[in-house]
Design an enzyme around this catalytic site. Structure first.
Site, short mmCIF file in Angstrom:
data_model
loop_
_atom_site.label_atom_id
_atom_site.label_comp_id
_atom_site.label_asym_id
_atom_site.label_seq_id
_atom_site.Cartn_x
_atom_site.Cartn_y
_atom_site.Cartn_z
N CYS A 17 32.80 57.59 4.82
CA CYS A 17 32.51 56.56 3.83
C CYS A 17 33.41 55.37 4.07
CB CYS A 17 32.70 57.10 2.42
SG CYS A 17 34.42 57.51 2.05
N CYS A 38 37.08 55.97 3.95
CA CYS A 38 37.61 56.57 5.19
C CYS A 38 38.02 55.47 6.16
CB CYS A 38 36.56 57.46 5.85
SG CYS A 38 36.09 58.92 4.90
N ASP A 98 20.26 19.45 21.59
CA ASP A 98 20.50 18.68 22.80
C ASP A 98 19.13 18.53 23.47
OD1 ASP A 98 21.82 17.58 25.14
OD2 ASP A 98 21.43 19.52 26.07
N ASP A 111 23.29 23.49 25.96
CA ASP A 111 23.45 24.35 27.14
C ASP A 111 24.47 23.83 28.14
OD1 ASP A 111 21.96 22.13 28.07
OD2 ASP A 111 21.12 23.34 29.69
N ASP A 160 28.06 19.77 25.71
CA ASP A 160 27.66 20.24 24.38
C ASP A 160 28.74 21.09 23.71
OD1 ASP A 160 25.08 19.12 24.58
OD2 ASP A 160 24.39 20.82 25.76
#
Length: 723
Positions: free
Chosen positions: A18, A21, A417, A615, A619
């Site tokens: 749980c 734990c 972009d 990409d 950027d």
């Protein structure tokens, strides 16, 4: 004093049931000398511990063992724990315990309900239930006892205390002939064990995405040597080996094709079903499927350096991270068990004084202990994160951290972009204008542009090839993102780029060249100047084609209520034309890396939550500035590092799909937490009022844990919108 260098140790954790734990293990690890931070993942049964040099893993393992849990050191670079198999083993173990417990508990329940109220009946019930409580229930009692010695408690403590209270009370009153509750002890253990069977099965299903990724890898390869061909284990492949890949074979590792042509199914990597043509010089990725022809490849990356290993590692890191909303659940669970124990003690005292009997007080207190187990609360977030990130990997979307799911829920605007995202990024030459000799103009301008590594350079290189112009070596090369490049060719300084670059460098630009740039832009081309000797000498035009999926990606985002904008270093005319073609109204042109980030910040200043899709190296600042950065995985490594989400192919439709999946995952986390909170909040008063028997409480507690996992599993059915 500077901080000491740290290292991260990785462990598999056994015995957690749980949220408390996980909190206990985290807390005990954090207390150890030299530990700077510890993060424990309940659903993944793992821990990552950042330590200073010299901290021994054995010491950490011993500390965790003292509180009833198991810690096993693991090297993530070479060892991948099969979580699905782990949960399968747990399911088999719990199923065996359940059937044995059921075989003893069922007749005890029948005797309790239908048998005569006699001493022999109670004795038979005692004989039947004792092995259930002390064998099937030993898993709870052992951990509860170890925690109790440390002054701690968990869900196991509640189950153990509840079942033992009913058992020992019944033992105490057995000689007097009073009503006994042996069947209650047996049913608590039996029903909760049944819940653990279903829970282990569901968690195994939730973990299956990483398992499926691992199963994709080849186990052996055909190596070509001077002595011929032979099969070797994939673990024995080293960079530089020449490997034969036949039709229908999985490519064993990342490499480069050196002979042969074929098509390769890369859907496991990109999510795209269309096969990709491969020929000499093309890169291939391990675990993708060779379809038609025979290929000979040279291995470039092996073992933990392969793309597949990187994907698995990123998914595991996301699954092991914690969403900010989980901190609330952890804080709630950390002290919840102690509060429940106090509530149960108070309820016992209340019913002892105002109820009908001691037996009634015991039963009601036991019901409170059992119904309050916070297991569902602990599973609410990690199971949803596990399934959501796993489903993303199958679609070609990698979420780096769990906090991405929470961050995506309130995205107002997504900035694109242009080059490489909305367009293919593959430039084609459209012509050039110059008063110089064509060959000399292409030789100087083309040498610098190709050396810059910009996609435009490919187009200029093609133009030079078509004119049979030999390009030269460039020295003192400097690329200025968003503006152009400078370099020296045979002692001549050459500038290639925007009019602003020429102005800043003091170059003379005749009006005719500015008119030529403007004319090219009106045609929708990217136009730029080239010059040397202090003046512009001509204009080059190139063109980039729009991705066919770009418009539907933008439309999908608008359908989700997310505004869009285009941010590009290209000229305003070309940028506006692309924006009109895909349906983006807000366009920012001639943007440098700094101004791209500035545009993001301006929108954030208006109170908007901003995502950015890019990409390239230019950027990276905007990806970092954005609330949510989406990096195209086929782009540069810098962009991938800066992004929060990595898209494994350049289809722009993955952007809205990633946002939708992240939002769906967060909604699942939230609904799980709401259900778990309401369950505990509403159920405890009902149990305290005597309206729930311990047997019903045990069944409800087990059902609540299974329900949040099953709710998370619905994310496995998430589909990209274009399918």
């Amino acid at each position: 004093m500077p901080d000491q260098a740290t290292e991260t140790l990785f462990f598999d954790v056994d015995g957690m049931t749980c949220a408390t734990c996980a909190v206990r293990v985290e807390r005990i690890l954090a207390r150890q000398k030299g530990v700077e931070n510890a993060a424990v993942n309940l659903a993944g049964a793992s821990a990552a511990v950042r330590v200073t040099p010299g901290v021994a893993a054995d010491e950490l393992m011993a500390a965790v063992d003292n509180i009833g849990y198991g810690l096993t050191s693991r090297d993530p670079e070479h060892e991948q724990r099969d979580v699905v198999e782990m949960y399968s083993e747990e399911e088999r173990e719990q199923r065996g315990r359940f059937w044995i417990a059921f075989a003893f508990t069922a007749p005890a329940m029948v005797l309790h309900l239908a048998g005569p109220h006699a001493l022999w009946n109670s004795l038979v019930q005692w004989a039947l239930v004792t092995p259930v409580v002390f064998w099937a229930g030993s898993q709870f009692h052992t951990r509860a006892w170890k925690l109790a010695k440390q002054g701690e408690a968990s869900m196991d403590s509640l189950i153990s205390l509840g079942s033992l209270a009913a058992y020992f009370y019944s033992m105490a009153v057995l000689p007097s002939g009073q009503a006994v509750f042996f069947e209650t002890s047996g049913m608590i253990i039996t029903l909760i064990t049944l819940g653990k069977v279903f829970e282990a099965r569901a968690k195994g299903n939730a973990s299956s995405a990483v398992h499926r990724l691992l199963q994709l890898g080849a186990t052996e390869a055909t190596i070509i040597t001077k002595d011929g061909q032979s099969k070797i284990s994939i673990e024995d492949v080293i960079p530089g080996d020449r490997l034969l890949v036949g039709p229908g074979d999985r490519i064993p590792t990342d490499g480069v094709v050196i002979e042969g042509t074929s098509t390769v199914d890369e859907s496991m990597l990109t999510g795209e079903p269309m096969p990709v043509p491969k020929a000499a010089g093309d890169e291939v990725v391990g675990a993708t499927l060779n379809q038609a022809g025979q290929l000979i490849i040279e291995a470039t990356r092996v073992g933990s350096d392969t793309v597949l290993s990187g994907i698995v590692k990123m998914v595991e890191e996301a699954q092991g991270s914690k969403a900010p909303i989980q901190r609330l659940a952890d804080a709630y669970s950390a002290r919840f068990v102690q509060v429940v124990l106090l509530i149960a003690l108070f309820v016992f005292g209340f019913w002892l004084f105002f109820g009908d009997s001691v037996g009634q007080a015991v039963q009601i207190a036991v019901a409170v202990l059992i119904i309050a187990c916070p297991c569902a609360l602990g599973l609410a977030t990690p199971t949803a994160v596990m399934v959501g990130s796993g489903r993303g990997a199958e679609l070609g979307i990698l979420f780096k951290q769990a906090e991405v799911f929470e961050g995506a829920r309130s995205i107002d605007t997504l900035l694109f972009d242009k080059t490489g995202t909305l367009t293919t990024g593959i430039m084609t030459p459209k012509g050039f204008t110059t008063d110089e000799l064509d060959t000399e103009f292409l030789r100087l301008a083309g040498s610098v542009e190709v050396a810059s590594g910009h996609p435009i350079g490919i187009a200029v290189g093609l133009a030079a090839d078509e004119a049979d112009v030999q390009l030269e070596q460039v020295t003192d090369l400097e690329s200025i993102p968003g503006m152009g490049a400078t370099g020296t060719v045979d002692g001549t300084e050459v500038l290639v780029g925007t009019p602003l670059l020429f102005e800043e460098n003091g170059y003379v630009v005749e009006p005719k060249w500015l008119e030529a740039v403007e004319t090219g832009e009106k045609r929708g081309h990217t136009s730029f100047l080239a010059g040397w000797g202090g003046s512009a000498r001509g204009v080059i035009e190139v063109s980039d084609s729009l991705r066919p999926e770009a418009k539907s990606a933008v439309e999908r985002l608008h359908g989700l209520g997310i505004a869009t904008a285009l941010v590009t270093g290209d000229n305003p005319t070309t940028a506006r034309r692309v924006g009109d073609m895909v349906g983006i109204e807000e366009v920012y042109a001639e943007a440098t890396p700094e101004t791209k980030a500035k545009h993001v910040a301006e929108l954030q200043g208006r109170g908007e939550t901003v995502a950015f899709l890019g990409d390239g190296v230019n950027d990276a600042p905007a990806l970092t500035q954005a609330d949510l950065g989406l990096a195209v995985g086929s782009g540069t490594g810098v962009a991938v590092e800066a992004g929060d989400i990595v898209l494994l192919n350049d289809d722009p439709r993955l952007a809205p799909t990633a946002v939708e999946l992240a939002q769906s995952t967060f909604r699942t986390i939230r609904s799980n937490l709401v259900w778990a909170f309401l369950y505990n909040t509403a159920a405890i008063p009902l149990a305290a009022a005597g309206m729930l028997s311990p047997t019903i409480a045990a069944g409800a507690m087990a059902l609540s844990s299974v329900s949040v996992v099953l709710n998370a599993l619905r994310l496995r059915r998430f589909r990209a919108f274009w399918f």
